[in-house]
Design a protein around this motif. Structure first.
Motif, short mmCIF file in Angstrom:
data_model
loop_
_atom_site.label_atom_id
_atom_site.label_comp_id
_atom_site.label_asym_id
_atom_site.label_seq_id
_atom_site.Cartn_x
_atom_site.Cartn_y
_atom_site.Cartn_z
N SER A 90 0.87 -0.84 -0.07
CA SER A 90 0.32 0.06 -0.26
C SER A 90 0.40 1.80 0.05
N ASP A 91 0.69 2.50 -0.47
CA ASP A 91 1.25 3.68 -0.93
C ASP A 91 -0.21 4.89 -1.18
N GLY A 92 1.02 5.76 -0.76
CA GLY A 92 -0.19 7.14 -1.14
C GLY A 92 -1.05 7.10 -2.35
N ILE A 93 -2.46 7.95 -2.38
CA ILE A 93 -3.12 7.14 -3.59
C ILE A 93 -3.70 9.27 -4.34
N ALA A 94 -3.17 9.36 -5.20
CA ALA A 94 -3.46 10.98 -5.57
C ALA A 94 -4.48 11.19 -5.90
N PHE A 95 -5.12 12.78 -6.68
CA PHE A 95 -6.59 13.40 -6.59
C PHE A 95 -6.62 11.92 -8.16
#
Length: 326
Positions: free
Chosen positions: A237-242
């Protein structure tokens, strides 16, 4: 403070601004408007800073009664708005007199509409933003969508009504109003694009995808040709951008939007260029999109062009406000 009474709330009408930033590491999604271009234009047209809170509504808008004279602007989707049964044009400022009623029925084009008022809507500010986060029940109006009988407060505006008589010099500019015929969405190849084989990448960029009814402020689910790769779709899991386009195990893309989760464990094949997120979110269920890859520098140049255009419109409005105040 001036008040506006909610007669009919419409479908998921909330107070939103550009969203709260800096808290994704703590698990809070940014929220904010789905169509930032429409937010910016609505605020510019009534003399507000671009980040001033507005009302956002989807597919079916609210019916509102104004307790005092109020300068307003409507942008985004087209709702065939009427003020005391008289048609109201979108993408221009107008006066809603005290006692008048604004009706925003089912949208005829697009999905998300925006109402800005001079001075802006007063919302509960949490972590630097008045945006409503429905899952956490924070921000906006008591952390929830509007209901019949709600009394909305607005800040005192400084937009001179005399400006309304000067017309709209940018209304015929082809870039000014929204072009709903465009279905091509420009994307930047994603951080896990290499996880997909060449066949899947070709399929993703050459196929039409359809927006499904299972689409909302959290994300747009698409139907169409599945894409996959020899490494599967799971990642750490990693960050999710718009605008990040995740591909879960079944292979159909999901585009993460304003109320997205902060991290995810599916590979991201691409990310929608910020200037084209409005094109995406105004596509209705059943409408199609097609993706075109662009580089980061191209996406940055597109953003700069849009920013310069918005600043141009803002300069026109500000000059007219200064002239009327003299």
């Amino acid at each position: 403070m001036p008040h506006i009474t909610v007669i009919n709330p419409g479908l998921c009408t909330t107070i939103q601004d550009q969203g709260r930033t800096g808290f994704m590491s703590s698990g809070f999604s940014p929220s904010g408007v789905m169509d930032r271009r429409a937010l910016n234009l609505a605020n510019i047209l009534v003399g507000n800073p671009m980040d001033t809170p507005v009302l956002e509504f989807a597919l079916s808008g609210p019916t509102l009664t104004f307790q005092e004279d109020t300068i307003c602007a409507l942008t985004g989707a087209y709702f065939n708005a009427t003020l005391d049964d008289n048609p109201v044009a979108s993408y221009r400022a107008f006066l809603a007199p005290a006692g008048s009623q604004l009706s925003l029925p089912v949208a005829s084009k697009g999905v998300y509409g925006y109402l800005a008022v001079s001075g802006g809507f007063v919302g509960d500010e949490v972590m630097g933003s008045a945006s409503t986060n429905l899952k956490c029940a924070i921000g906006g109006y008591q952390g929830r969508a509007l209901q019949a009988g709600d009394e909305l407060e607005t800040a005192q505006g400084s937009f001179p009504p005399e400006v309304l008589s000067l017309g709209n010099p940018y209304r015929n500019d082809p870039y000014y109003q929204f072009d709903y015929s465009v279905r091509e969405i420009r994307v930047i190849p994603g951080p896990q694009a290499e996880q997909f084989d060449s066949h899947s990448l070709h399929r993703f960029y050459s196929s039409d995808y359809t927006v499904t009814p299972q689409s909302d402020r959290m994300g747009y689910r698409l139907s169409g040709p599945a894409v996959a790769g020899p490494k599967g779709s799971d990642i750490i899991s990693d960050g999710i951008a718009f605008g990040a386009i995740q591909v879960p195990s079944q292979g159909t893309p999901i585009i993460m939007l304003a109320d997205r989760q902060t991290t995810g464990g599916y590979a991201k094949i691409a990310t929608v260029a910020s200037v084209d997120i409005p094109l995406l979110v105004q596509r209705r269920p059943g409408q199609k999109v097609r993706f075109t890859a662009v580089s980061v520098p191209v996406a940055q140049d597109l953003y700069k062009i849009q920013k310069a255009y918005l600043e141009h419109v803002q300069s026109i409005v500000e000059e007219r406000i200064r002239h009327a105040a003299q």
